[in-house]
Scaffold this motif. Structure first.
Motif, PDB file in Angstrom:
ATOM      1  N   ARG A  10       0.864  -1.327   0.088  1.00 33.10           N
ATOM      2  CA  ARG A  10       0.133  -0.105   0.258  1.00 33.10           C
ATOM      3  C   ARG A  10       0.768   1.090   0.048  1.00 33.10           C
ATOM      4  N   GLU A  11       1.974   1.374   0.753  1.00 33.54           N
ATOM      5  CA  GLU A  11       2.842   2.398   0.649  1.00 33.54           C
ATOM      6  C   GLU A  11       3.265   2.669  -0.708  1.00 33.54           C
ATOM      7  N   LEU A  12       3.884   1.545  -1.195  1.00 32.74           N
ATOM      8  CA  LEU A  12       4.437   1.670  -2.727  1.00 32.74           C
ATOM      9  C   LEU A  12       3.402   2.365  -3.556  1.00 32.74           C
ATOM     10  N   ARG A  13       2.171   1.859  -3.467  1.00 31.34           N
ATOM     11  CA  ARG A  13       1.293   2.484  -4.435  1.00 31.34           C
ATOM     12  C   ARG A  13       1.009   3.832  -4.357  1.00 31.34           C
ATOM     13  N   ARG A  14       1.498   4.684  -3.269  1.00 31.38           N
ATOM     14  CA  ARG A  14       1.436   6.134  -3.109  1.00 31.38           C
ATOM     15  C   ARG A  14       2.287   6.654  -4.349  1.00 31.38           C
ATOM     16  N   GLY A  15       3.046   5.881  -4.934  1.00 31.82           N
ATOM     17  CA  GLY A  15       3.859   6.496  -5.823  1.00 31.82           C
ATOM     18  C   GLY A  15       3.346   6.723  -7.223  1.00 31.82           C
ATOM     19  N   GLY A  16       2.093   5.924  -7.205  1.00 36.17           N
ATOM     20  CA  GLY A  16       1.291   6.206  -8.427  1.00 36.17           C
ATOM     21  C   GLY A  16       1.135   4.856  -9.342  1.00 36.17           C
ATOM     22  N   GLN A  17       2.115   3.827  -9.144  1.00 36.90           N
ATOM     23  CA  GLN A  17       1.822   2.334  -9.319  1.00 36.90           C
ATOM     24  C   GLN A  17       0.411   1.623  -8.845  1.00 36.90           C
ATOM     25  N   ARG A  18      -0.261   1.101  -9.570  1.00 41.95           N
ATOM     26  CA  ARG A  18      -1.414   0.584  -8.937  1.00 41.95           C
ATOM     27  C   ARG A  18      -1.470  -0.989  -8.835  1.00 41.95           C
ATOM     28  N   THR A  19      -0.813  -1.568  -9.823  1.00 49.25           N
ATOM     29  CA  THR A  19      -0.878  -3.009  -9.813  1.00 49.25           C
ATOM     30  C   THR A  19       0.423  -3.665  -9.381  1.00 49.25           C
ATOM     31  N   PHE A  20       0.531  -4.457  -8.431  1.00 41.51           N
ATOM     32  CA  PHE A  20       1.891  -4.928  -7.996  1.00 41.51           C
ATOM     33  C   PHE A  20       1.910  -6.611  -8.091  1.00 41.51           C
ATOM     34  N   VAL A  21       2.895  -7.163  -8.311  1.00 40.34           N
ATOM     35  CA  VAL A  21       3.104  -8.539  -8.163  1.00 40.34           C
ATOM     36  C   VAL A  21       4.348  -8.656  -6.866  1.00 40.34           C
ATOM     37  N   ALA A  22       4.125 -10.129  -6.560  1.00 45.71           N
ATOM     38  CA  ALA A  22       5.024 -10.562  -5.458  1.00 45.71           C
ATOM     39  C   ALA A  22       5.794 -11.465  -6.159  1.00 45.71           C
ATOM     40  N   VAL A  23       7.201 -11.161  -6.187  1.00 38.53           N
ATOM     41  CA  VAL A  23       8.079 -12.188  -6.731  1.00 38.53           C
ATOM     42  C   VAL A  23       8.683 -12.917  -5.444  1.00 38.53           C
ATOM     43  N   HIS A  24       8.259 -14.154  -5.442  1.00 36.23           N
ATOM     44  CA  HIS A  24       9.008 -15.227  -4.211  1.00 36.23           C
ATOM     45  C   HIS A  24      10.339 -15.611  -4.900  1.00 36.23           C
ATOM     46  N   PHE A  25      11.445 -15.721  -4.187  1.00 41.17           N
ATOM     47  CA  PHE A  25      12.799 -16.182  -4.420  1.00 41.17           C
ATOM     48  C   PHE A  25      13.400 -16.964  -3.160  1.00 41.17           C
ATOM     49  N   ARG A  26      14.391 -17.523  -3.733  1.00 42.71           N
ATOM     50  CA  ARG A  26      15.139 -18.228  -2.463  1.00 42.71           C
ATOM     51  C   ARG A  26      16.884 -17.688  -2.593  1.00 42.71           C
ATOM     52  N   ILE A  27      17.314 -17.588  -1.368  1.00 41.32           N
ATOM     53  CA  ILE A  27      18.763 -17.075  -1.572  1.00 41.32           C
ATOM     54  C   ILE A  27      19.503 -18.245  -0.580  1.00 41.32           C
ATOM     55  N   PRO A  28      20.617 -18.317  -0.605  1.00 42.78           N
ATOM     56  CA  PRO A  28      21.316 -19.251   0.442  1.00 42.78           C
ATOM     57  C   PRO A  28      21.388 -18.729   1.804  1.00 42.78           C
ATOM     58  N   ASP A  29      21.405 -19.884   2.704  1.00 43.46           N
ATOM     59  CA  ASP A  29      21.192 -19.517   3.935  1.00 43.46           C
ATOM     60  C   ASP A  29      22.272 -18.828   4.629  1.00 43.46           C
ATOM     61  N   ASP A  30      23.399 -18.749   3.996  1.00 42.66           N
ATOM     62  CA  ASP A  30      24.506 -17.987   4.669  1.00 42.66           C
ATOM     63  C   ASP A  30      24.877 -16.926   3.989  1.00 42.66           C
ATOM     64  N   GLU A  31      24.178 -16.717   2.843  1.00 39.71           N
ATOM     65  CA  GLU A  31      24.396 -15.214   2.236  1.00 39.71           C
ATOM     66  C   GLU A  31      24.020 -13.854   2.975  1.00 39.71           C
ATOM     67  N   ARG A  32      24.843 -12.962   3.223  1.00 39.88           N
ATOM     68  CA  ARG A  32      24.805 -11.969   3.952  1.00 39.88           C
ATOM     69  C   ARG A  32      23.783 -10.629   3.538  1.00 39.88           C
ATOM     70  N   VAL A  33      22.703 -10.363   4.394  1.00 34.03           N
ATOM     71  CA  VAL A  33      21.886  -9.376   3.773  1.00 34.03           C
ATOM     72  C   VAL A  33      21.826  -8.408   4.888  1.00 34.03           C
ATOM     73  N   SER A  34      20.995  -7.073   4.646  1.00 31.09           N
ATOM     74  CA  SER A  34      20.986  -6.218   5.793  1.00 31.09           C
ATOM     75  C   SER A  34      19.563  -6.334   6.113  1.00 31.09           C
ATOM     76  N   VAL A  35      19.158  -5.945   7.231  1.00 33.89           N
ATOM     77  CA  VAL A  35      17.864  -5.914   7.871  1.00 33.89           C
ATOM     78  C   VAL A  35      17.775  -5.058   9.006  1.00 33.89           C
ATOM     79  N   GLY A  36      16.594  -4.429   8.920  1.00 31.99           N
ATOM     80  CA  GLY A  36      16.287  -3.347   9.993  1.00 31.99           C
ATOM     81  C   GLY A  36      14.882  -2.731   9.840  1.00 31.99           C
ATOM     82  N   HIS A  37      14.575  -1.740  10.666  1.00 32.12           N
ATOM     83  CA  HIS A  37      13.392  -0.957  10.715  1.00 32.12           C
ATOM     84  C   HIS A  37      13.645   0.066   9.512  1.00 32.12           C
TER      85      HIS A  37
END
Length: 158
Positions: free
Chosen positions: A47-74
């Motif tokens: 819903r927050e992304l829709r504020r940018g004007g785009q109305r139809t979104f899709v969810a892309v589900h993907f898998r990454i290796p368990d030990d791959e480093r990512v950034s996470v936070g609020h």
């Protein structure tokens, strides 16, 4: 392998199937969230992304290796670097996971994509989690000129 979901405009489906998900220019990577038992929390940014004007979104589900480093936070706090599974566990363990985001610092290859599906139109929050009952901010960053209802909000605060 941890499963994540990335929200993107529906017009990007063909490109994503062919070349995967590439980070937008100027961003640190691919924004996503772990797939959680709650549909609402998994797709909270829609819903927050829709504020940018785009109305139809899709969810892309993907898998990454368990030990791959990512950034996470609020979204308004400093991110921490963890492995993919640790990031998914951190978000899942939050009493209120709204506003959390995970950033994969690379492109997602087409072979890592599990599925693509449409997102419910009424999912998510606007402005910020728990915004109900609070008047919107009238500053030009939060409420840019030309946005629906922006003039009325700015006039209210003058």
């Amino acid at each position: 392998m941890a499963m994540f979901v990335h929200l993107t405009p529906a017009g990007n489906i063909r490109s994503i199937r062919r070349a995967g998900i590439r980070p937008a220019s100027g961003t640190p990577g691919v924004y996503c969230l772990p797939v959680l038992p709650s549909y609402q929390l998994t797709h909270q940014w829609a819903r927050e992304l829709r504020r940018g004007g785009q109305r139809t979104f899709v969810a892309v589900h993907f898998r990454i290796p368990d030990d791959e480093r990512v950034s996470v936070g609020h979204y308004n706090g400093p991110p921490v670097e963890l492995s993919g599974t640790e990031a998914a566990a951190l978000v899942a363990a939050q009493p209120d996971a709204r506003g959390y985001e995970v950033v994969v610092p690379r492109s997602i290859r087409p072979g890592e994509i599990h599925r693509i599906r449409r997102v419910n139109r009424v999912t998510g929050w606007r402005y910020l989690p728990d915004a109900h009952g609070r008047p919107p901010c009238s500053c030009p960053v939060c409420n840019p000129p030309g946005q629906y209802g922006a003039a009325k909000i700015r006039d209210r605060d003058e």
